[in-house]
Design an enzyme around this catalytic site. Structure first.
Site, PDB file in Angstrom:
ATOM      1  N   ASP A 167     -28.574  14.676 -46.365  1.00 12.60           N
ATOM      2  CA  ASP A 167     -28.423  15.656 -47.439  1.00 12.60           C
ATOM      3  C   ASP A 167     -26.964  15.895 -47.818  1.00 12.60           C
ATOM      4  O   ASP A 167     -26.677  16.617 -48.779  1.00 12.60           O
ATOM      5  CB  ASP A 167     -29.056  16.990 -47.023  1.00 12.60           C
ATOM      6  CG  ASP A 167     -30.578  16.892 -46.974  1.00 12.60           C
ATOM      7  OD1 ASP A 167     -31.142  15.972 -47.610  1.00 12.60           O
ATOM      8  OD2 ASP A 167     -31.202  17.732 -46.293  1.00 12.60           O
ATOM      9  N   ARG A 189     -29.727  10.820 -56.323  1.00  7.31           N
ATOM     10  CA  ARG A 189     -28.381  11.290 -55.974  1.00  7.31           C
ATOM     11  C   ARG A 189     -27.327  10.189 -56.033  1.00  7.31           C
ATOM     12  O   ARG A 189     -26.127  10.498 -56.071  1.00  7.31           O
ATOM     13  CB  ARG A 189     -28.393  11.963 -54.589  1.00  7.31           C
ATOM     14  CG  ARG A 189     -29.064  13.317 -54.647  1.00  7.31           C
ATOM     15  CD  ARG A 189     -29.075  14.048 -53.319  1.00  7.31           C
ATOM     16  NE  ARG A 189     -29.609  15.391 -53.519  1.00  7.31           N
ATOM     17  CZ  ARG A 189     -30.082  16.163 -52.555  1.00  7.31           C
ATOM     18  NH1 ARG A 189     -30.096  15.728 -51.301  1.00  7.31           N
ATOM     19  NH2 ARG A 189     -30.539  17.367 -52.835  1.00  7.31           N
TER      20      ARG A 189
HETATM   21  C1  S3P Z   1     -35.965  17.572 -44.310  1.00 11.02           C
HETATM   22  C2  S3P Z   1     -35.873  16.204 -44.178  1.00 11.02           C
HETATM   23  C3  S3P Z   1     -35.077  15.351 -45.075  1.00 11.02           C
HETATM   24  C4  S3P Z   1     -34.091  16.166 -45.904  1.00 11.02           C
HETATM   25  C5  S3P Z   1     -34.707  17.410 -46.473  1.00 11.02           C
HETATM   26  C6  S3P Z   1     -35.233  18.299 -45.368  1.00 11.02           C
HETATM   27  C7  S3P Z   1     -36.803  18.332 -43.367  1.00 11.02           C
HETATM   28  O1  S3P Z   1     -35.949  14.682 -45.963  1.00 11.02           O
HETATM   29  O2  S3P Z   1     -33.565  15.382 -46.954  1.00 11.02           O
HETATM   30  O3  S3P Z   1     -33.756  18.131 -47.236  1.00 11.02           O
HETATM   31  O4  S3P Z   1     -36.688  19.575 -43.328  1.00 11.02           O
HETATM   32  O5  S3P Z   1     -37.574  17.704 -42.635  1.00 11.02           O
HETATM   33  P1  S3P Z   1     -36.609  13.249 -45.598  1.00 11.02           P
HETATM   34  O6  S3P Z   1     -37.575  13.458 -44.525  1.00 11.02           O
HETATM   35  O7  S3P Z   1     -37.289  12.832 -46.883  1.00 11.02           O
HETATM   36  O8  S3P Z   1     -35.454  12.359 -45.266  1.00 11.02           O
END
Ligand code: S3P
Length: 437
Positions: free
Chosen positions: A318, A349
């Protein structure tokens, strides 16, 4: 809502000792697990942002009594694993991918039908990554054409335990499978191709559920039972990251970030910035409710360009929008590869950041799985955040090194993860104004 940043001041810097809002991932999970637990749970430090509030609204709509949040405090009267009720309407999860993907797992094993929907951004995001393993467990879920939301989940399905080899490194997919696994008879295991955040595993343990973790595999055994507990949510390292980069790039800056979660599955941003030469010190390291936290002090320094090691990518997934700003201010070239997941976040992004950097005169070239950025001057101009909170906040910090004003459009969604960002950043010296329209 727009942001206007006064650049070209040469005097703008960042100073202060601040606590950014609570961790978004942990806040979502605290509501989900506390709702399914037996007994009353108290959460403090909860993120009062739109994303986590959408999770609160969803559980209220399914009959859970939730008091707050007020001042970061939430009280949840758990209803037990089988205590949720059918909501009167479809559940609107707004911009929140975490709510949708985790809820898909948790709701696949309920006795009632439910529909999950979201805003325009969420409605374009891939859901097959969760519906595939859930279907293998026996769930029945319909998506829109192309595997996107809304998700129509049929109730009364008997879930069976599976062992799932995840094709993408995603904590949301892992968590979705583990939450569905709580309802399946037997042992559900998920193996990830690279390390991703492990808040679900840690918090399940805090709620008394036996999660077995061995290497890249996490397993739960169902049917499971959760017991209420209290959760102290640390400040979100993903929100702190804007100030880490801001303090690194702004002349004479010195910022202290208090009570930040430093779970090793989330600290990629610190490691990458250190590889770029950043001056970052962690103090007062301690553990709070199963999650490590620290105070983080960051001082201005000269950054240098690097090739970001690919194994750090999922640990900073992120933080790339703000890391691209760091790269634009660094000496030399920064190369990011292996980050194609960035194309399916709240916005694409890679493209949106490359377009914005180019609009500000930065030599940035998007690639399929990352970006090549030549560090140098940041100019002035107008960029669109495309409704992506992290893009908006990243370009706001770029003003600390810009030769003129930066206008950022479509900033309302900053409230999904960081309510009060502009006010807090302004209190540290960022020359930011909010323009409502
Ligand atoms: C998150 C996992 C990530 C992250 C998101 C929050 C989570 O996504 O980008 O902001 O809380 O499990 P991905 O699992 O798609 O990588």
């Amino acid at each position: 809502m727009k942001f206007k940043l006064n650049g070209g001041l040469n005097s703008s810097s960042l100073h202060g000792s601040i606590r950014v809002p609570g961790d978004k991932s942990i806040s979502h999970r605290s509501i989900m697990l506390a709702s399914l637990a037996e007994g009353t749970s108290h959460v403090s430090g909860f993120l009062e942002g739109e994303d986590s509030l959408n999770t609160v609204r969803a559980f209220r709509a399914m009959g859970v009594n939730i008091d707050g949040p007020a001042d970061g405090k939430v009280t949840i009267q758990g209803v037990g694993m089988a205590g949720l009720n059918a909501p009167a309407q479809s559940l609107d999860l707004g911009n929140s991918g975490t709510s949708m993907r985790l809820l898909a797992g948790l709701l696949a094993g309920q006795k009632f039908d439910v529909e999950l929907r979201g805003d325009a951004s969420l409605s374009g995001r891939p859901m097959k990554r969760v519906t595939d393993p859930l279907s293998a467990m026996g769930a029945r879920i319909e998506t829109a054409e192309g595997g996107t939301p809304p998700l129509k989940i049929a109730g009364n399905q008997t879930l069976k335990a599976i062992s799932y080899q995840m094709p993408v490194a995603s904590a949301q997919v892992k968590s979705c499978c583990l939450l569905a696994g709580l309802y399946a008879r037997g042992k559900t295991c998920v193996t990830e191709p690279a390390v991703t955040r492990d808040h679900t595993e840690r918090m399940l343990k805090a709620f008394g559920c036996d999660v077995e973790v061995s290497g890249a595999t996490a397993c739960v055994t169902g049917p499971a039972k959760l017991v209420a507990t209290d959760i102290d949510v640390p400040a979100d390292i993903s929100s702190a990251a804007f100030f880490m980069v801001g303090a690194s790039i702004a002349e004479k800056a010195d910022v202290e970030l208090l009570h930040v979660g430093i779970n090793p599955t989330r600290t990629g941003v610190i490691e990458i910035l250190k590889l770029m030469g950043a001056d970052i010190a962690l103090t007062n390291q301690r553990e709070v409710g199963g999650e490590p936290v620290a105070d983080i002090r960051v001082k201005n320094t000269r950054l240098k360009g690097i090739h970001v090691p690919e194994d750090l990518v999922p640990l900073a997934i992120d933080e790339f929008p703000i890391l691209f700003i760091a790269a634009a201010c660094a000496e030399g070239q920064t190369v990011v590869t292996g980050a194609e997941e960035l194309r399916v976040k709240e916005s694409d992004r890679i493209q949106v950041m490359a377009d914005g950097l180019q609009a500000l005169g930065v030599d940035a070239r998007a690639t399929d799985d990352g970006m090549v950025i030549q560090g140098g001057e940041i100019g002035e101009g107008t960029v669109s955040s495309h409704g992506d909170h992290r893009i908006a906040m990243s370009f706001a910090m770029a003003a600390l090194r810009a030769s003129g004003d930066i206008h950022i459009e479509d900033c309302k969604n900053v409230n999904t993860s960081f309510p009060g960002f502009a006010e807090l950043a302004a209190s540290c010296g960022l020359p930011i104004q909010i323009i409502d329209y």
